[in-house]
Design an enzyme around this catalytic site. Sequence first.
Site, PDB file in Angstrom:
ATOM      1  N   VAL A 233       0.841  -1.206   0.000  1.00 12.73           N
ATOM      2  CA  VAL A 233       0.000   0.000   0.000  1.00 12.73           C
ATOM      3  C   VAL A 233       0.871   1.249   0.000  1.00 12.73           C
ATOM      4  O   VAL A 233       0.461   2.304   0.465  1.00 12.73           O
ATOM      5  CB  VAL A 233      -0.969   0.017   1.207  1.00 12.73           C
ATOM      6  CG1 VAL A 233      -2.011  -1.076   1.081  1.00 12.73           C
ATOM      7  CG2 VAL A 233      -0.217  -0.107   2.533  1.00 12.73           C
ATOM      8  N   ARG A 235       3.929   2.953  -2.598  1.00 15.58           N
ATOM      9  CA  ARG A 235       3.985   3.620  -3.891  1.00 15.58           C
ATOM     10  C   ARG A 235       4.602   2.644  -4.883  1.00 15.58           C
ATOM     11  O   ARG A 235       5.485   1.858  -4.540  1.00 15.58           O
ATOM     12  CB  ARG A 235       4.856   4.881  -3.828  1.00 15.58           C
ATOM     13  CG  ARG A 235       4.133   6.132  -3.341  1.00 15.58           C
ATOM     14  CD  ARG A 235       3.167   6.653  -4.385  1.00 15.58           C
ATOM     15  NE  ARG A 235       2.747   8.018  -4.127  1.00 15.58           N
ATOM     16  CZ  ARG A 235       1.652   8.361  -3.478  1.00 15.58           C
ATOM     17  NH1 ARG A 235       0.860   7.426  -2.991  1.00 15.58           N
ATOM     18  NH2 ARG A 235       1.320   9.635  -3.312  1.00 15.58           N
ATOM     19  N   ASP A 259      -1.943  -2.608  -4.288  1.00 15.05           N
ATOM     20  CA  ASP A 259      -2.767  -1.416  -4.510  1.00 15.05           C
ATOM     21  C   ASP A 259      -2.007  -0.358  -5.304  1.00 15.05           C
ATOM     22  O   ASP A 259      -2.598   0.631  -5.714  1.00 15.05           O
ATOM     23  CB  ASP A 259      -3.208  -0.836  -3.161  1.00 15.05           C
ATOM     24  CG  ASP A 259      -4.271   0.249  -3.314  1.00 15.05           C
ATOM     25  OD1 ASP A 259      -5.241   0.017  -4.051  1.00 15.05           O
ATOM     26  OD2 ASP A 259      -4.111   1.330  -2.704  1.00 15.05           O
ATOM     27  N   GLU A 264       0.725   3.400 -13.473  1.00 14.10           N
ATOM     28  CA  GLU A 264      -0.699   3.483 -13.129  1.00 14.10           C
ATOM     29  C   GLU A 264      -1.418   4.393 -14.119  1.00 14.10           C
ATOM     30  O   GLU A 264      -0.900   5.471 -14.442  1.00 14.10           O
ATOM     31  CB  GLU A 264      -0.864   4.008 -11.698  1.00 14.10           C
ATOM     32  CG  GLU A 264      -0.299   3.078 -10.642  1.00 14.10           C
ATOM     33  CD  GLU A 264      -0.520   3.589  -9.218  1.00 14.10           C
ATOM     34  OE1 GLU A 264      -1.194   4.628  -9.034  1.00 14.10           O
ATOM     35  OE2 GLU A 264      -0.014   2.956  -8.282  1.00 14.10           O
ATOM     36  N   HIS A 283      -5.212   1.521  -6.699  1.00 15.30           N
ATOM     37  CA  HIS A 283      -4.683   2.587  -5.835  1.00 15.30           C
ATOM     38  C   HIS A 283      -5.828   3.267  -5.061  1.00 15.30           C
ATOM     39  O   HIS A 283      -5.982   4.502  -5.093  1.00 15.30           O
ATOM     40  CB  HIS A 283      -3.914   3.622  -6.651  1.00 15.30           C
ATOM     41  CG  HIS A 283      -2.901   4.370  -5.828  1.00 15.30           C
ATOM     42  ND1 HIS A 283      -1.697   4.784  -6.329  1.00 15.30           N
ATOM     43  CD2 HIS A 283      -2.917   4.788  -4.532  1.00 15.30           C
ATOM     44  CE1 HIS A 283      -1.010   5.436  -5.387  1.00 15.30           C
ATOM     45  NE2 HIS A 283      -1.742   5.437  -4.284  1.00 15.30           N
ATOM     46  N   SER A 285      -6.783   1.997  -1.680  1.00 17.77           N
ATOM     47  CA  SER A 285      -6.833   1.546  -0.285  1.00 17.77           C
ATOM     48  C   SER A 285      -7.008   2.706   0.688  1.00 17.77           C
ATOM     49  O   SER A 285      -7.413   2.503   1.833  1.00 17.77           O
ATOM     50  CB  SER A 285      -5.560   0.766   0.078  1.00 17.77           C
ATOM     51  OG  SER A 285      -4.416   1.601   0.008  1.00 17.77           O
TER      52      SER A 285
END
Length: 322
Positions: A233, A235, A259, A264, A283, A285
Amino acid sequence: MSRKPTVILHTNSPAPALEALRADHGDLDIHTCDNYSGLPGLVARTGAEVVYSVRFAGTPQFPRPALVESPTVRWVSVGGSGTDHLQPWDPREVTVTNAAGVAANMMAEYVLGAMLSFSLDLRGFQRRQRERQWAPRPMRPVEGRTVLILGLGKTGQAVAQRAKAMGMTVIGVRAQPAAIASVDEVHGAQELPALWPRADFIVVCVPLLPDTRGLVGPDALAAIKSGTFLIDVSRGGVVDQAALMAALDAGHLAGAALDVFETEPLPPENPLWAYENVTITPHCSSIYDGWDLKAVRMFSDNLARYRRGEPLQNVVVPQRGY
């Protein structure tokens, strides 16, 4: 309050934020921007001194120079916890704060949910349900197992609290080791080689910095014991994605809940989508109903301090990332 800075709210949904901020600072000149491309021009036109900003459309094309290289902006308040998208900045020229803690409890629940899902093999039961198989098997508790938490900031501590309540052994790593409630052992990063093999679950909560990029890489994943699960969780970039897939392919890593990703949104052709033992979330959470207004209220409280000339809370040291 004596200072009256011009403020910009940079979010994808600025209306609720504007309403909340005006309730406390109705005398200020407040502008809004709901995209990346328009922010540089707005900063230049208004001469804004303070910008509240949310990284709502990913890092690519984020208008970093408009915030940390502006001749007028003196304070950037980040609506989340990560600040790697602003790196580098000169703290003598601009102060960066974050909203650390605003999503700590939600992210800890995400982590706990992932640990329980893996431990109970819920994905396996779902697969057998689709196949209409009645296949009883014993449950495996998380109680008595060991979780290694990388990063003991507010999120890491919230994870530790919940894991300890579930009867787990909690090991944590932080830059400056010190005793922390609900953590059985606190270590420095240099001790990680001896810690990897002890973990049943590895939870990644560290910021993305030059010395954390690739922290969970080939050496780390080679050192874990078979059957370990990874939950990220942090980066994208802290976990080496190629090394992660290699460990999954080898059957050494039992599964992962991810996550965050190096790119991304995660491209549709990325092989991670196809792994049966990988949970992919976009992404999110840290996202829950009301998080955005909670972050704005934190900013509003800090803005009151700024106007009174008092020290700000949650100031980020660029070398540490928090």
